[in-house]
Design a protein around this motif. Structure first.
Motif, PDB file in Angstrom:
ATOM      1  N   GLY A   1     120.663  13.125 101.508  1.00 14.21           N
ATOM      2  CA  GLY A   1     121.784  12.395 102.093  1.00 14.21           C
ATOM      3  C   GLY A   1     121.578  10.887 102.113  1.00 14.21           C
ATOM      4  N   TYR A   2     120.320  10.466 101.893  1.00 14.74           N
ATOM      5  CA  TYR A   2     120.052   9.026 101.841  1.00 14.74           C
ATOM      6  C   TYR A   2     120.506   8.455 100.499  1.00 14.74           C
ATOM      7  CZ  TYR A   2     117.464   4.608 101.696  1.00 14.74           C
ATOM      8  OH  TYR A   2     117.124   3.283 101.584  1.00 14.74           O
TER       9      TYR A   2
ATOM     10  N   GLN B   1     124.577   8.650 103.581  1.00  9.34           N
ATOM     11  CA  GLN B   1     124.486   8.859 105.026  1.00  9.34           C
ATOM     12  C   GLN B   1     124.972   7.645 105.827  1.00  9.34           C
ATOM     13  OE1 GLN B   1     119.852   9.070 105.025  1.00  9.34           O
ATOM     14  NE2 GLN B   1     120.403   8.444 107.066  1.00  9.34           N
TER      15      GLN B   1
ATOM     16  N   VAL C   1     128.693   9.279 107.697  1.00 13.19           N
ATOM     17  CA  VAL C   1     127.632   9.754 108.599  1.00 13.19           C
ATOM     18  C   VAL C   1     127.625  11.286 108.742  1.00 13.19           C
ATOM     19  CG1 VAL C   1     126.684   9.621 110.947  1.00 13.19           C
ATOM     20  CG2 VAL C   1     127.544   7.549 109.839  1.00 13.19           C
TER      21      VAL C   1
ATOM     22  N   GLY D   1     126.354  12.955 105.623  1.00 11.23           N
ATOM     23  CA  GLY D   1     124.913  12.751 105.460  1.00 11.23           C
ATOM     24  C   GLY D   1     124.134  13.801 106.228  1.00 11.23           C
ATOM     25  N   GLU D   2     124.608  14.085 107.438  1.00  6.83           N
ATOM     26  CA  GLU D   2     123.932  15.114 108.252  1.00  6.83           C
ATOM     27  C   GLU D   2     124.042  16.481 107.587  1.00  6.83           C
ATOM     28  OE1 GLU D   2     125.744  14.597 112.094  1.00  6.83           O
ATOM     29  OE2 GLU D   2     124.691  12.698 112.439  1.00  6.83           O
TER      30      GLU D   2
ATOM     31  N   ASN E   1     115.106  12.762 107.322  1.00  7.07           N
ATOM     32  CA  ASN E   1     116.450  13.332 107.421  1.00  7.07           C
ATOM     33  C   ASN E   1     116.413  14.831 107.682  1.00  7.07           C
ATOM     34  OD1 ASN E   1     118.016  11.048 107.215  1.00  7.07           O
ATOM     35  ND2 ASN E   1     118.109  11.097 104.982  1.00  7.07           N
TER      36      ASN E   1
ATOM     37  N   SER F   1     117.575  17.013 111.016  1.00  6.11           N
ATOM     38  CA  SER F   1     118.494  18.162 110.997  1.00  6.11           C
ATOM     39  C   SER F   1     117.923  19.341 111.769  1.00  6.11           C
ATOM     40  CB  SER F   1     118.795  18.570 109.551  1.00  6.11           C
ATOM     41  OG  SER F   1     117.732  19.338 109.022  1.00  6.11           O
TER      42      SER F   1
ATOM     43  N   THR G   1     123.635   7.147 115.397  1.00  7.53           N
ATOM     44  CA  THR G   1     124.865   7.568 114.719  1.00  7.53           C
ATOM     45  C   THR G   1     125.818   6.388 114.566  1.00  7.53           C
ATOM     46  OG1 THR G   1     124.561   9.476 116.130  1.00  7.53           O
ATOM     47  CG2 THR G   1     126.477   9.489 114.708  1.00  7.53           C
TER      48      THR G   1
END
Lengths: 767, 69
Positions: free
Chosen positions: A582-583, A588, A592, A595-596, A620, A624, A698
């Motif tokens: 997601g980076y 991300q 946002v 990305g999560e 990341n 999660s 966030t």
């Protein structure tokens, strides 16, 4: 992207190609849609699919020789679909739903000689197009060889129903002709074009050779005569009769319009398709057998049989990619949206978010049988948006500021090894490892200096990939130039990168520099003596997306893991097929929640504890909620012996702090240099409860920003107060974003209760 | 967003002037677009309150809309 580029890209994605069944059908019946309707018991819908393409569906649907069945992908995992039986079920139980219209009469008279199925099809197609059609036959009925079918298969009343159909379109049917030369002369005199159905006795007595029609146009000679149908070396095929009738009708239509008979006809008749459908993992299913074979399928049996259809499509990239799933589309359609988005001059560019959400990781390109370059399209589009000033400022600003910080005076540094004035090597840990695991950076550096001769320099900084990903090419080029100048100044040492993104960037954009991955170097070196307990269970490796095309690095990592005694169970989506966390592509930051999702999806590829060797993947996936360590955590365990699998995601503020502290610490302990002066606002001491910290992460708000707000408020007294609880609320706009902080002074500092931001400019703010 | 009112009773007072905030029309601006909106403001020093729900709600929505224009 211009129109031709768009067309090329669209043609690369094969999701919209015909399924095998339709491609194999000489008249391209949408068998997949037909099956879809039957499976959901939409009987009329199924009949509509047939009526749309199949002439005389009541007849052909009973006796279709199903060439599609041989092409059915279901056969790879079970029996091919019983298409013929299902067609029969459909036309015997559902009357016609769709009657094709007849276009206005447009002149041109056509004679159709014979009354077999190809003659019937040609006559019907031409009459629908508004042509004046006379069907002339020596027979007394229509159908030709079809009349040989048993009554229970093709009842005579159904076959003779074709006469009414043809009548309804205005076809003039004349039975009982004697086929001879006079007949031929009459025909030629009265008609502009003629079709000879070879399923008709007596053709041989006419002065025209119908035995070798042109395979593409079915022309015999060049004076408007065409022939087809009948028995060929492959026998008598029902669908061949239909195909020839339809092909001849199209040729005659072109002939009458005086246009090319041959141009763009490749897709008529059975043709190849590029659709790629993977059947691995689909449960094998046998063909449904009707309980009473004499009456064929019941409704229930039909639905069951049709539901075995796997509804062939490609979607291989979408099945794996969080980004494509989020936007619920495949590359062909997305690239069209990107093109349209670019073309907007005034109005809302609704695809901006999508363009900025691609991880640019290239997984889809590896999966795609035709290497669709989604990442290249999205990245170059971003560059174009930046150039045209249509890039939303908020999309990448936070990430670019992070990069600026990594390259700034508080984080960046370049030094030869302490006590040396030259470097044969240069350790480049990368900004994210310095932010995530500063201890590992220090220990790795000490290990390298202890094991490599000739001096190991150290450079803390950022390779500039956020600028590249965000389409800021100028900024990226500047960053690369400064980096190269710095490396030159050190005497062009061999660069050792711990981050695979840095490695990929240097390899691509500074090919003249010598670069190796830390993992390749460590693999050839004596490893440090291990001080951490190795997890008893096997772990899984989460390869980062930037080593997708570097099998040597992946192999070195696995060698090191083996030497450490950690057992590994590989997951299917690793190596070349690995996901991005997601980076990548700054997804991300621009999106946002997505990305999560991407990090979660990568983490969930395996139930096992994870082992990463990219700091962002590690952090990341840890964020999660999965247990995951960085390989360096096992090579160079931290003194306090915390379980590397439980190390939390540091978050953005902590990463800043870690980078700054790492620089100060190394300068102090290794080079014995004075620390860099910190700005005044850093004196503000904060107490941030975990839930507020999470909110700040966030919302992309740093501790630094909070300190600036409170420092400013306390200096000027400009703040709101809630008399009830004594909280203050203050705002400050350091550059473009206005930050608001609700806080409360405490004995030792300030307790932060809330933080939020906006970009709208208030009266009195600097613009 | 133009000509909208976002005033609501608030506990916040101006810490500098020790005054209750009052509804005032102010111009806010983003990407060249100016909106005249009613917000709670200190009547003496002009400190403008942007509450969290406005910053993360309507204001964010308009910011993003303008960024995609």
């Amino acid at each position: 992207m211009d129109q031709p580029q768009l067309r090329t890209l669209e043609a690369t994605c094969i999701q919209e190609e015909s399924p095998q069944c339709s491609a194999a059908c000489p008249i391209h019946i949408d068998v997949r849609a037909f099956m879809g309707c039957l499976a959901k018991e939409d009987w009329r819908g199924a009949r509509r699919v047939l009526d749309r393409t199949m002439p005389f569906a009541d007849i052909v649907g009973r006796i279709c020789d199903e060439p599609c069945r041989r092409a059915c992908k279901r056969a790879e995992t079970g029996d091919p679909l019983a298409v013929g039986s299902l067609e029969r079920f459909c036309v015997t139980t559902v009357p016609m739903v769709l009657k094709q219209p007849r276009l206005p009469a447009k002149g041109g008279s056509v004679a159709v000689i014979g009354s077999g199925l190809s003659a019937m099809t040609a006559a019907l197609d031409l009459a629908r197009k508004g042509r004046n059609v006379v069907m002339m036959t020596g027979d007394e009925e229509v159908g030709g060889s079809l009349r040989g079918y048993a009554e229970e298969i093709l009842p005579a009343r159904v076959l003779s129903g074709a006469v009414e159909t043809l009548d309804s379109y205005g076809v003039n049917i004349q039975f009982g002709w004697s086929l001879n030369k006079e007949f031929f002369d009459i025909v030629r005199q009265d008609s502009d074009a003629v079709f000879f159905d070879r399923d008709c006795a007596g053709l041989a007595s006419l002065p025209v050779d119908c035995t070798h029609p042109d395979p593409l146009t079915l022309a015999v000679g060049n004076d408007g005569c065409f022939a087809g149908g009948g028995t060929t070396e492959n026998g008598f095929s029902i669908m061949k009769q239909v195909e020839d009738g339809r092909r001849a009708a199209l040729s005659i239509e072109r002939y009458l319009q005086k246009v090319s008979l041959t141009a763009q006809r490749e897709r008529e008749g059975a043709c190849p398709t590029r659709l790629h459908t993977v059947t691995i993992g689909i449960e094998s299913l046998k063909e449904v057998q009707p309980a009473d074979p004499s009456t064929g399928f019941t409704q229930q049996e039909s639905a069951r049989e049709a539901s075995r259809c796997i509804q062939c499509e490609c979607m291989e990239c979408v099945k794996q990619c969080a980004f494509l799933q989020e936007f619920k589309d495949y590359p062909k359609r997305l690239v069209r949206k990107i093109y349209n988005n670019q073309a907007i001059v005034q109005g809302t560019r609704t695809a901006n978010k999508m363009i900025n959400s691609c991880m640019l990781c290239g997984q889809c390109t590896v999966i795609c049988p035709h290497d669709f370059p989604m990442a290249t399209v999205c990245r170059s589009t971003r560059e174009n948006m930046v150039a045209k000033s249509t890039m939303p400022p908020s999309a990448h600003e936070f990430a670019l500021q992070d990069m600026e910080f990594s390259l700034g005076e508080f984080s960046a540094m370049t030094r030869h090894q302490p006590g040396r004035d030259s470097s044969r090597f240069l350790f480049y840990p990368g900004c994210q490892l310095a932010g995530s695991a500063p201890f590992a950076v220090e220990q790795t550096y000490l290990h390298l200096t202890g094991h490599l001769a000739g001096g190991v320099g150290l450079m803390l900084g950022c390779c500039g990939i956020p600028a590249h990903w965000s389409g800021r090419q100028e900024l990226f080029n500047q960053t690369m130039q400064s980096f190269q100048a710095e490396v030159n100044r050190l005497g062009d040492p061999l660069i050792i990168t711990a981050c695979s993104s840095c490695y990929a960037v240097f390899k691509e954009f500074a090919p003249e520099l010598q670069v190796q991955s830390l993992w390749q170097i460590l693999d050839r070196m004596e490893l440090p003596e291990r001080k951490t307990a190795i997890p008893p269970q096997p772990m899984t490796i989460h390869d980062p997306c930037t080593v997708r095309h570097d099998p040597e690095i992946r192999a070195s990592v696995r060698n090191i893991i083996k030497k450490l005694g950690i057992s590994i169970e590989e997951q299917p989506y690793s190596g070349e097929l690995t996901d991005c966390c997601g980076y990548g592509g700054l997804m991300q930051f621009a999106n946002v929640p997505l990305g999560e999702k991407a990090a979660r999806a990568k983490g969930l590829r395996s139930d096992l504890d994870g082992l990463a060797y990219c700091a962002m993947c590690r952090d990341n996936i840890a964020a999660s909620g999965r247990r995951i360590a960085h390989l360096l955590d096992y090579l160079f365990p931290a003194a306090e012996q915390e379980d590397p699998l439980l190390r939390p995601n540091p978050g953005f503020s902590r990463r800043h702090e870690n980078r700054a502290r790492l620089k100060q610490h190394l300068l102090n302990t290794l080079w014995h240099e004075e620390p860099v002066m910190t700005p005044d606002y850093k004196s503000i001491k904060l107490f941030i409860p975990p839930q507020v910290m999470e909110l700040m992460n966030t919302r992309h708000i740093l501790e630094d920003d909070i300190q600036k707000v409170i420092f400013q408020a306390e200096q000027t007294g400009k703040r709101l107060v809630d008399p009830e609880n004594g909280h203050f609320l203050a705002s400050f706009k350091p550059v473009r974003v206005t930050y608001w902080v609700e806080y409360q002074p405490d004995k030792q500092g300030y307790i932060v209760h809330n933080a939020y931001s906006h970009r709208m400019i208030l009266p009195g703010d600097a613009k | 967003m133009s000509n909208f009112s976002f005033i609501s009773e608030t506990e916040w007072r101006c810490g500098c002037c020790n005054k209750e905030l009052q509804p005032r029309k102010v111009n806010v601006e983003y990407m060249g677009s100016v909106f005249n909106v009613e917000l709670m403001v200190c009547p003496v020093c002009g400190f403008v309150l942007v509450p969290e729900d406005l910053a993360l709600g309507k204001m964010l929505e308009v910011e993003q809309l303008l960024e995609d224009k």
